[in-house]
Structure formats: C-alpha cells, structure tokens
Motif scaffolding. Structure first.
Motif, mmCIF file in Angstrom:
data_model
loop_
_atom_site.group_PDB
_atom_site.id
_atom_site.type_symbol
_atom_site.label_atom_id
_atom_site.label_comp_id
_atom_site.label_asym_id
_atom_site.label_seq_id
_atom_site.Cartn_x
_atom_site.Cartn_y
_atom_site.Cartn_z
ATOM 1 N N MET A 175 43.666 37.196 34.173
ATOM 2 C CA MET A 175 44.983 36.929 34.707
ATOM 3 C C MET A 175 45.972 38.006 34.271
ATOM 4 S SD MET A 175 46.543 34.916 36.654
ATOM 5 C CE MET A 175 47.805 33.781 37.009
ATOM 6 N N GLN A 176 45.837 38.523 33.030
ATOM 7 C CA GLN A 176 46.750 39.558 32.560
ATOM 8 C C GLN A 176 46.566 40.840 33.360
ATOM 9 O OE1 GLN A 176 46.262 39.967 28.358
ATOM 10 N NE2 GLN A 176 47.564 38.220 27.917
ATOM 11 N N THR A 177 45.328 41.165 33.747
ATOM 12 C CA THR A 177 45.070 42.347 34.560
ATOM 13 C C THR A 177 45.754 42.202 35.909
ATOM 14 O OG1 THR A 177 42.947 42.620 33.471
ATOM 15 C CG2 THR A 177 43.245 43.778 35.555
ATOM 16 N N LEU A 178 45.692 41.013 36.487
ATOM 17 C CA LEU A 178 46.325 40.741 37.770
ATOM 18 C C LEU A 178 47.836 40.894 37.679
ATOM 19 C CD1 LEU A 178 45.800 39.877 40.665
ATOM 20 C CD2 LEU A 178 45.816 37.521 39.890
ATOM 21 N N GLN A 224 49.768 28.441 36.809
ATOM 22 C CA GLN A 224 49.283 29.734 36.338
ATOM 23 C C GLN A 224 49.568 30.808 37.383
ATOM 24 O OE1 GLN A 224 45.144 29.277 35.328
ATOM 25 N NE2 GLN A 224 45.513 27.346 34.303
ATOM 26 N N VAL A 225 50.788 30.801 37.894
ATOM 27 C CA VAL A 225 51.176 31.726 38.952
ATOM 28 C C VAL A 225 51.881 32.932 38.341
ATOM 29 C CG1 VAL A 225 52.522 31.993 41.068
ATOM 30 C CG2 VAL A 225 51.402 29.795 40.563
ATOM 31 N N ALA A 226 51.353 34.118 38.592
ATOM 32 C CA ALA A 226 51.990 35.360 38.153
ATOM 33 C C ALA A 226 52.892 35.841 39.287
ATOM 34 C CB ALA A 226 50.934 36.411 37.833
ATOM 35 N N ALA A 227 54.135 36.166 38.958
ATOM 36 C CA ALA A 227 55.077 36.610 39.990
ATOM 37 C C ALA A 227 55.991 37.686 39.447
ATOM 38 C CB ALA A 227 55.904 35.426 40.476
ATOM 39 N N PHE A 269 64.896 42.966 42.453
ATOM 40 C CA PHE A 269 66.072 42.973 43.309
ATOM 41 C C PHE A 269 66.595 44.384 43.549
ATOM 42 C CE2 PHE A 269 65.913 38.574 42.040
ATOM 43 C CZ PHE A 269 66.108 37.951 43.267
ATOM 44 N N GLY A 270 66.096 45.371 42.783
ATOM 45 C CA GLY A 270 66.453 46.763 43.040
ATOM 46 C C GLY A 270 65.854 47.249 44.350
ATOM 47 N N THR A 271 64.629 46.818 44.630
ATOM 48 C CA THR A 271 63.941 47.218 45.857
ATOM 49 C C THR A 271 63.867 46.084 46.872
ATOM 50 O OG1 THR A 271 61.765 46.548 45.018
ATOM 51 C CG2 THR A 271 62.465 48.816 44.552
ATOM 52 N N GLY A 272 64.171 44.858 46.438
ATOM 53 C CA GLY A 272 64.070 43.704 47.333
ATOM 54 C C GLY A 272 62.659 43.180 47.480
ATOM 55 N N GLN A 273 61.715 43.697 46.688
ATOM 56 C CA GLN A 273 60.323 43.286 46.809
ATOM 57 C C GLN A 273 59.987 42.120 45.880
ATOM 58 O OE1 GLN A 273 58.758 47.276 45.903
ATOM 59 N NE2 GLN A 273 57.710 47.145 47.879
ATOM 60 N N LEU A 274 58.947 41.378 46.251
ATOM 61 C CA LEU A 274 58.413 40.338 45.389
ATOM 62 C C LEU A 274 56.929 40.177 45.664
ATOM 63 C CD1 LEU A 274 58.942 36.788 46.650
ATOM 64 C CD2 LEU A 274 59.986 38.661 47.888
ATOM 65 N N ALA A 275 56.226 39.665 44.671
ATOM 66 C CA ALA A 275 54.798 39.425 44.812
ATOM 67 C C ALA A 275 54.395 38.297 43.878
ATOM 68 C CB ALA A 275 54.009 40.690 44.469
ATOM 69 N N PHE A 276 53.402 37.522 44.306
ATOM 70 C CA PHE A 276 52.818 36.548 43.392
ATOM 71 C C PHE A 276 51.329 36.451 43.655
ATOM 72 C CE2 PHE A 276 54.198 33.436 46.713
ATOM 73 C CZ PHE A 276 52.995 32.802 46.963
ATOM 74 N N SER A 277 50.632 35.968 42.657
ATOM 75 C CA SER A 277 49.194 35.806 42.744
ATOM 76 C C SER A 277 48.783 34.601 41.907
ATOM 77 C CB SER A 277 48.504 37.067 42.214
ATOM 78 O OG SER A 277 47.107 36.935 42.313
ATOM 79 N N LEU A 278 47.761 33.907 42.377
ATOM 80 C CA LEU A 278 47.269 32.748 41.634
ATOM 81 C C LEU A 278 45.793 32.548 41.899
ATOM 82 C CD1 LEU A 278 47.062 29.850 43.621
ATOM 83 C CD2 LEU A 278 49.314 30.788 44.021
ATOM 84 N N LEU A 279 45.123 31.975 40.909
ATOM 85 C CA LEU A 279 43.730 31.604 41.073
ATOM 86 C C LEU A 279 43.668 30.224 41.717
ATOM 87 C CD1 LEU A 279 42.244 32.821 37.672
ATOM 88 C CD2 LEU A 279 42.059 33.913 39.915
#
Length: 194
Positions: A1-4, A49-52, A56-66
C-alpha cells in the motif's frame, strides 16, 4: 500500500516546477463505502484503506484502494463480493485519477464546505470509465475534508450478477467517498504528527 501511495504522489507532483507543497493534501486512511438496498437484504461495505492525493495547485486528484479492503457485516457477503462479483484476485484494486472543474483553491479560505465538480477516470473490475461527480471540499483545522456520493452501475464495469439473484440485487449502488487529508510537508512526505 505504501508503494501505491508513493506512486500516486509522484504522479501528481511530476511536472510541478516548485517543491513548495502548499495546496497538496494526502491520506492513507480515506473511507469509501457503498450501499445497495435490496428486497432480501441491504448490502453495505466500508473500506478505510484508501490512499488519496489532492493537489489544488494543479487541480488534480487521485485515489487508489484494494478491493479486498471492503469489510461487510456478513463474511459470506464479503466472500461473494470478492470471488463472484469484483473478482478481487484478478482485479485487486480500484483507482480514480482526475481533476477539479472550475474550483479555485482560494475558496478554501472561507469557512464551510464548498461545492465542487470532479471529473476523471474510474477504473474498477478492469474497466475504465470517464465520470463526473459532485463533491464538497472544506479546510478545517489544517485538514482538507472532501466528500462525494455518486452512483455506480454494475453493468458499466462488466460486473456480472448471477441469474439466481439478479432480481434481488440492485443494479446501481451508491458509492460514498469521505477523505480527511493532511497537507504535504514536502515533495515526498506529510505534515508532522501524522
């Protein structure tokens, strides 16, 4: 999960000329839950256990979960969910990468929750679909709180419902995202105390 999580952070920070981290927030303990009302029994599960990462500098967001991180009240439901529906051994994670639409980070200086629109690609069960979702964001006590609720149709992600229970399971489920993120304290870390 830390790698992700590190991969998500690197993807968002790639191409950003400044190492100054103002406007970037992350969490490794976000919550995604879903609910589906059915005639037989309501189906509900939570994944904390959701990594996100939200920038706001670029307006981007991402999340990943098992996918196996979803916990149900009944272990049999959890087993069916992982083996028969989401096939979590074959498709172990879900991801979203996108951006905020017409949202200015300066709005966060005003107290309270602020409406936003998020647009991007949701990948689930090996299928990627472009979605647009209403959300709210709020800066409270140094934490960025972000929430969204949106429908997901199992057919859109090639999730097959067995014929035996097809009429007893909702074809569209309500997904809820609830993130409490801390500011990034540098290009690769998070704020002290986390």
């Amino acid at each position: 999960m830390q790698t992700l999580l590190l991969l998500l952070l690197v993807l968002l920070l790639r191409g950003v000329p400044s190492a100054h981290a103002q406007g970037r927030y992350l969490t490794k303990t976000g919550l995604i839950s879903f609910f589906s009302a059915t005639p037989i029994e309501d189906i509900e599960a939570r994944n904390q256990q959701v990594a996100a990462v939200l920038d706001f500098g670029t307006g981007q967001l991402a999340f990943s979960l098992l996918i196996k991180g979803f916990v149900f009240k009944r272990t049999l439901m959890q087993e069916h969910f992982n083996e028969n529906y989401l096939e979590s051994d074959k498709y172990p994670k879900a991801t979203f990468t996108g951006h905020f639409l017409e949202f200015e980070a300066s709005q966060l200086a005003t107290a309270g929750a602020h409406p936003a629109q998020v647009e991007g690609d949701l990948t689930l069960h090996g299928v990627t679909r472009h979605i647009r979702v209403p959300a709210t964001v709020e800066l409270r006590g140094g934490q960025l709180l972000a929430q969204a609720t949106f429908p997901v149709a199992s057919a859109d992600y090639n999730i097959e419902i067995p014929l035996l229970v097809r009429n007893s399971i909702a074809k569209i489920i309500s997904v809820h995202v609830d993130l409490a993120c801390l500011p990034v304290a540098g290009a690769v870390g998070i704020a002290p105390g986390r």
